[in-house]
Design an enzyme around this catalytic site. Structure first.
Site, mmCIF file in Angstrom:
data_model
loop_
_atom_site.group_PDB
_atom_site.id
_atom_site.type_symbol
_atom_site.label_atom_id
_atom_site.label_comp_id
_atom_site.label_asym_id
_atom_site.label_seq_id
_atom_site.Cartn_x
_atom_site.Cartn_y
_atom_site.Cartn_z
ATOM 1 N N GLY A 199 0.812 -1.210 0.000
ATOM 2 C CA GLY A 199 0.000 0.000 0.000
ATOM 3 C C GLY A 199 0.841 1.254 0.000
ATOM 4 O O GLY A 199 1.790 1.377 0.780
ATOM 5 N N GLU B 68 -14.660 10.822 5.271
ATOM 6 C CA GLU B 68 -14.737 10.132 3.986
ATOM 7 C C GLU B 68 -16.039 10.500 3.268
ATOM 8 O O GLU B 68 -16.979 11.015 3.865
ATOM 9 C CB GLU B 68 -14.689 8.616 4.216
ATOM 10 C CG GLU B 68 -13.446 8.112 4.926
ATOM 11 C CD GLU B 68 -12.203 8.170 4.054
ATOM 12 O OE1 GLU B 68 -12.356 8.283 2.814
ATOM 13 O OE2 GLU B 68 -11.097 8.106 4.602
ATOM 14 N N ASP C 13 -15.617 2.748 13.835
ATOM 15 C CA ASP C 13 -14.163 2.885 13.893
ATOM 16 C C ASP C 13 -13.687 2.913 15.345
ATOM 17 O O ASP C 13 -12.722 2.234 15.714
ATOM 18 C CB ASP C 13 -13.748 4.164 13.171
ATOM 19 C CG ASP C 13 -12.269 4.478 13.312
ATOM 20 O OD1 ASP C 13 -11.473 3.950 12.531
ATOM 21 O OD2 ASP C 13 -11.920 5.281 14.205
ATOM 22 N N LYS D 283 -11.268 0.184 17.709
ATOM 23 C CA LYS D 283 -10.100 0.593 18.488
ATOM 24 C C LYS D 283 -10.225 0.219 19.962
ATOM 25 O O LYS D 283 -9.248 -0.224 20.583
ATOM 26 C CB LYS D 283 -9.883 2.096 18.322
ATOM 27 C CG LYS D 283 -9.475 2.471 16.899
ATOM 28 C CD LYS D 283 -9.493 3.966 16.648
ATOM 29 C CE LYS D 283 -9.093 4.290 15.225
ATOM 30 N NZ LYS D 283 -9.197 5.744 14.924
#
Length: 432
Positions: A9, A187, A198, A202
């Site tokens: 990536g 986004e 998200d 985490k």
């Protein structure tokens, strides 16, 4: 001895990582011994913000993870697949792995770490939580002498930016989201951020590290910020709070097995609390344990530079250990990850919290009394009940509870919804 990196990536974080590794001057001497041997990309024709030798670029990512000359595979492609499969294949071929992929670690960490321990290789993921903030390594090492009890964090920069702008400018959610997208903080599809997914990834990772057990990501209770209004922001300010999206992990101390409470939701945070002044795209993670007490980690939670900093720090950790242990027969127990057993996650109904609720009611005598009765019959103790004013012909009443069991609170709310005088309950938000 030179160590060769295979980089999967070359997006924002991949470019930042490559930039650090290609420009080691003035940085730690270990970086002089690290070279990027191959870089996996989707397209060889795409114009990039960094000049790399064309011969090291390839679209064959599997060739990188199986290349016998590669020592460390750095996975920065994101998403679940093919990232998970590539990580496992790299491990199977004896490669150490560094990843920033919180989604893969949160969901498949148990499988990945078991494979890594079996193959005697490292999988490090500092960049998966908190961007450039060091939190994963401290949980493994610096804080290891403590009995950890709580982790409370602002771990998503997009939602923190949105709530900060709503607080400071009085804007509504939709307006600020559009600005965040224009600035690149959100986004085009912001669902993972604004719905709390998200942050849930985490906190699942942090809980596994802090409490030494495997956590099922799907067991993390999750609410986003899409229902937060400017009215809620204003009432929070009047009551001495700010609203933050918090990720919370709590170890229940009264049980013999590892019982955890894991949740992500908007929260009223007292303005005197350390997390109340964490604004913009910054992240902060408060860790509490014994005998340490409280310590907070604060800084930029995303972006090319901060996240790449964490990625390269993981690479350096592995190289540092390999320089010392030439055989690689034994893993450094403070650097590797070996969660033991499955953590039992309490249902959200068993969690104790304070609550803020806002009611729109018919302006009739006794409505506050009806609210108090419904809460009292369900063992919900009230800290304050205030009639703020009117919206049209409806009275607006705000209630703040003491610490109560969520199941009891929900039962009270269900009963209150059935009252003829209650027309709407626009907001229910937990209070720290």
């Amino acid at each position: 001895m030179a160590f060769k990196i295979g980089l999967l990536g070359l997006g924002t974080v991949g470019t930042g990582t490559a930039d650090i590794l290609f420009n080691p001057d003035g940085r730690h001497p270990l970086l002089q011994n690290i070279t990027i041997s191959q870089v996996g990309v989707k397209s060889l024709e795409k114009k990039r913000n960094i000049d790399l030798p064309s011969e090291i670029l390839t679209t064959d990512l599997e060739a990188i993870v199986t290349n016998p000359e590669i020592d460390i595979v750095v996975e920065l492609i994101g998403g679940l697949e093919p990232a998970r499969s590539l990580i496992l294949k790299a491990i199977a071929h004896g490669k150490h792995v560094v990843t920033a992929n919180k989604a893969v670690i949160a969901r498949y960490g148990g499988e990945i770490f078991a494979a890594a321990n079996e193959a005697k290789v490292y999988v490090l993921s500092e960049a998966a939580v908190g961007g450039g903030i060091p939190i994963v390594e401290p949980l493994k090492q610096s804080l290891g002498a403590n009995r950890l009890e709580n982790i409370i964090g602002i771990v998503n920069g997009t939602t923190n930016y949105i709530l900060t702008e709503m607080t400071e400018k009085g804007s509504d959610f939709g307006q600020v989201l559009k600005v965040a997208q224009d600035l690149g903080y959100a986004e085009a599809d912001p669902t993972a951020d604004v719905e709390g997914y998200d942050a849930a990834d985490k906190i699942a990772i942090l809980a596994s590290l802090a409490f030494g057990c495997l956590v099922k990501r799907e067991d993390v209770y999750c609410e986003g910020i899409t229902k937060i209004t400017s009215s809620d922001i204003n009432y929070a300010e009047k009551l001495g709070f700010v609203i933050k999206l918090l990720a919370i992990a709590h170890k229940v101390q009264s049980t013999t097995e590892t019982q955890l409470q894991l949740r992500v939701h908007p929260t009223f945070v007292p303005i005197s609390h350390p997390l109340a002044n964490v604004n913009g795209v910054n992240n902060a993670i408060l860790v509490e344990g014994s005998p340490l007490g409280q310590v907070m980690f604060y800084g930029p939670g995303a972006g090319s530079g901060p996240t790449a900093s964490a990625v390269v720090a993981d690479i350096m950790n592995i190289v540092g250990v390999l320089n010392t242990d030439k055989t690689g027969d034994n893993l450094d127990s403070l650097l590797s990850c070996s969660p033991q057993g499955q953590g039992q996650i309490s249902p959200i109904e068993e969690v104790f919290s304070r609550f803020y609720a806002r009611f729109l009611c018919a302006d009739v005598p006794g409505v506050i009394g009806h609210l108090g009765t419904a809460f009292g019959e369900n063992n919900v103790s009230l800290e304050s009940v205030v009639q703020i004013g009117f919206q049209g012909d409806l009275a607006e009443i705000v209630v703040v509870t003491h610490h109560v069991r969520e199941g009891n609170f929900r039962e009270a709310i269900a009963e209150i919804r059935s009252l003829n005088a209650i027309k709407n309950i626009p907001s229910i938000i937990r209070v720290l």
